[in-house]
Motif scaffolding. Sequence first.
Motif, PDB file in Angstrom:
ATOM      1  N   GLU A  53     -34.845  66.793  -4.021  1.00 29.52           N
ATOM      2  CA  GLU A  53     -33.957  65.771  -4.555  1.00 29.52           C
ATOM      3  C   GLU A  53     -33.657  64.716  -3.490  1.00 29.52           C
ATOM      4  O   GLU A  53     -33.478  65.039  -2.326  1.00 29.52           O
ATOM      5  CB  GLU A  53     -32.647  66.396  -5.033  1.00 29.52           C
ATOM      6  N   VAL A  54     -33.590  63.485  -3.912  1.00 28.52           N
ATOM      7  CA  VAL A  54     -33.252  62.382  -3.022  1.00 28.52           C
ATOM      8  C   VAL A  54     -31.756  62.142  -3.136  1.00 28.52           C
ATOM      9  O   VAL A  54     -31.220  62.005  -4.237  1.00 28.52           O
ATOM     10  CB  VAL A  54     -34.034  61.109  -3.430  1.00 28.52           C
ATOM     11  N   ASP A  55     -31.073  62.106  -2.002  1.00 27.43           N
ATOM     12  CA  ASP A  55     -29.634  61.828  -1.984  1.00 27.43           C
ATOM     13  C   ASP A  55     -29.458  60.313  -2.017  1.00 27.43           C
ATOM     14  O   ASP A  55     -29.624  59.628  -1.010  1.00 27.43           O
ATOM     15  CB  ASP A  55     -28.985  62.423  -0.740  1.00 27.43           C
ATOM     16  N   LEU A  56     -29.136  59.802  -3.197  1.00 29.65           N
ATOM     17  CA  LEU A  56     -29.052  58.356  -3.382  1.00 29.65           C
ATOM     18  C   LEU A  56     -27.886  57.719  -2.634  1.00 29.65           C
ATOM     19  O   LEU A  56     -27.861  56.509  -2.452  1.00 29.65           O
ATOM     20  CB  LEU A  56     -28.968  58.029  -4.870  1.00 29.65           C
ATOM     21  N   LEU A  89     -33.370  52.873   0.123  1.00 33.47           N
ATOM     22  CA  LEU A  89     -34.402  52.707  -0.898  1.00 33.47           C
ATOM     23  C   LEU A  89     -35.591  51.902  -0.395  1.00 33.47           C
ATOM     24  O   LEU A  89     -36.721  52.108  -0.830  1.00 33.47           O
ATOM     25  CB  LEU A  89     -33.817  52.049  -2.153  1.00 33.47           C
ATOM     26  N   LYS A  90     -35.363  51.028   0.541  1.00 37.40           N
ATOM     27  CA  LYS A  90     -36.443  50.199   1.078  1.00 37.40           C
ATOM     28  C   LYS A  90     -37.456  51.025   1.858  1.00 37.40           C
ATOM     29  O   LYS A  90     -38.603  50.613   2.026  1.00 37.40           O
ATOM     30  CB  LYS A  90     -35.875  49.100   1.966  1.00 37.40           C
ATOM     31  N   ASP A  92     -30.824  49.983  -8.377  1.00 39.81           N
ATOM     32  CA  ASP A  92     -29.462  49.571  -8.021  1.00 39.81           C
ATOM     33  C   ASP A  92     -28.638  49.226  -9.260  1.00 39.81           C
ATOM     34  O   ASP A  92     -27.443  49.514  -9.322  1.00 39.81           O
ATOM     35  CB  ASP A  92     -29.492  48.379  -7.052  1.00 39.81           C
ATOM     36  N   GLU A  93     -29.275  48.614 -10.257  1.00 40.78           N
ATOM     37  CA  GLU A  93     -28.564  48.267 -11.490  1.00 40.78           C
ATOM     38  C   GLU A  93     -28.182  49.505 -12.295  1.00 40.78           C
ATOM     39  O   GLU A  93     -27.116  49.552 -12.913  1.00 40.78           O
ATOM     40  CB  GLU A  93     -29.425  47.347 -12.364  1.00 40.78           C
ATOM     41  N   SER A 135     -25.926  57.864 -11.309  1.00 45.97           N
ATOM     42  CA  SER A 135     -25.450  58.457 -10.063  1.00 45.97           C
ATOM     43  C   SER A 135     -24.230  57.685  -9.571  1.00 45.97           C
ATOM     44  O   SER A 135     -24.322  56.936  -8.592  1.00 45.97           O
ATOM     45  CB  SER A 135     -26.564  58.447  -9.018  1.00 45.97           C
ATOM     46  N   PRO A 136     -23.087  57.866 -10.243  1.00 43.37           N
ATOM     47  CA  PRO A 136     -21.892  57.089  -9.867  1.00 43.37           C
ATOM     48  C   PRO A 136     -21.469  57.292  -8.416  1.00 43.37           C
ATOM     49  O   PRO A 136     -21.059  56.347  -7.751  1.00 43.37           O
ATOM     50  CB  PRO A 136     -20.810  57.591 -10.814  1.00 43.37           C
ATOM     51  N   ASN A 137     -21.582  58.518  -7.907  1.00 45.71           N
ATOM     52  CA  ASN A 137     -21.209  58.775  -6.511  1.00 45.71           C
ATOM     53  C   ASN A 137     -22.133  58.038  -5.555  1.00 45.71           C
ATOM     54  O   ASN A 137     -21.710  57.512  -4.540  1.00 45.71           O
ATOM     55  CB  ASN A 137     -21.225  60.268  -6.210  1.00 45.71           C
ATOM     56  N   GLY A 138     -23.416  58.021  -5.878  1.00 38.31           N
ATOM     57  CA  GLY A 138     -24.385  57.308  -5.046  1.00 38.31           C
ATOM     58  C   GLY A 138     -24.130  55.811  -5.065  1.00 38.31           C
ATOM     59  O   GLY A 138     -24.224  55.143  -4.047  1.00 38.31           O
ATOM     60  N   ALA A 139     -23.764  55.283  -6.235  1.00 40.19           N
ATOM     61  CA  ALA A 139     -23.506  53.847  -6.353  1.00 40.19           C
ATOM     62  C   ALA A 139     -22.258  53.470  -5.564  1.00 40.19           C
ATOM     63  O   ALA A 139     -22.222  52.443  -4.889  1.00 40.19           O
ATOM     64  CB  ALA A 139     -23.325  53.471  -7.815  1.00 40.19           C
TER      65      ALA A 139
END
Length: 180
Positions: free
Chosen positions: A122-125, A130-131, A163-164, A170-174
């Motif tokens: 899993e990727v931790d957003l 992201l780049k 990002d949108e 993923s509200p926590n990641g955002a």
Amino acid sequence: MLRLSTFRALVAFALVLDVRAALKEGDCEVCIGFLGSFYASLIADTVPFSSADIESALVRKCTSARGKENRLCYYIGATSDAATKILSEISRPMSHHVPVEKICEKLKKKDGQICELRYDKEVDLSTVDLKKLKVKDLKKILDDWGETCKGCMEKSDFIRIIDELMPKYSPNGAKTRTDL
């Protein structure tokens, strides 16, 4: 004289010991995980433990499977496009409450690809840049969310869509990403 329930417990314990010896650590990760959750759902939904009922429930569960679990469903023949069907190799032992580890061990003998499947990490957003991810990984994030990026030609297009959509999936990641 042993009571029947004690005998069953001893047999189940012996099967578990036998399975642990046969499967190495990490073997059949997707098979054990998917069939374990499937078995738990059968018990929770009080599905009768007959081979036919288990097979139909497995086919229904596989319609919503994604990623590696969908690939497992393909290998066992629970998808519409599968070439072979070995559903009875799952439904018959499961109807007798054989541990999923033992079922996966037998499936490994039938088709080695089944036990080669591994879950993706899993990727931790909230912390990942992201780049720095590959386009393949960005596509996987969108696929896990059930989204696609129509018309995306460049990596920046995928990053913009992620990002949108991040507040939705993923509200926590955002929230953490806006703090960066």
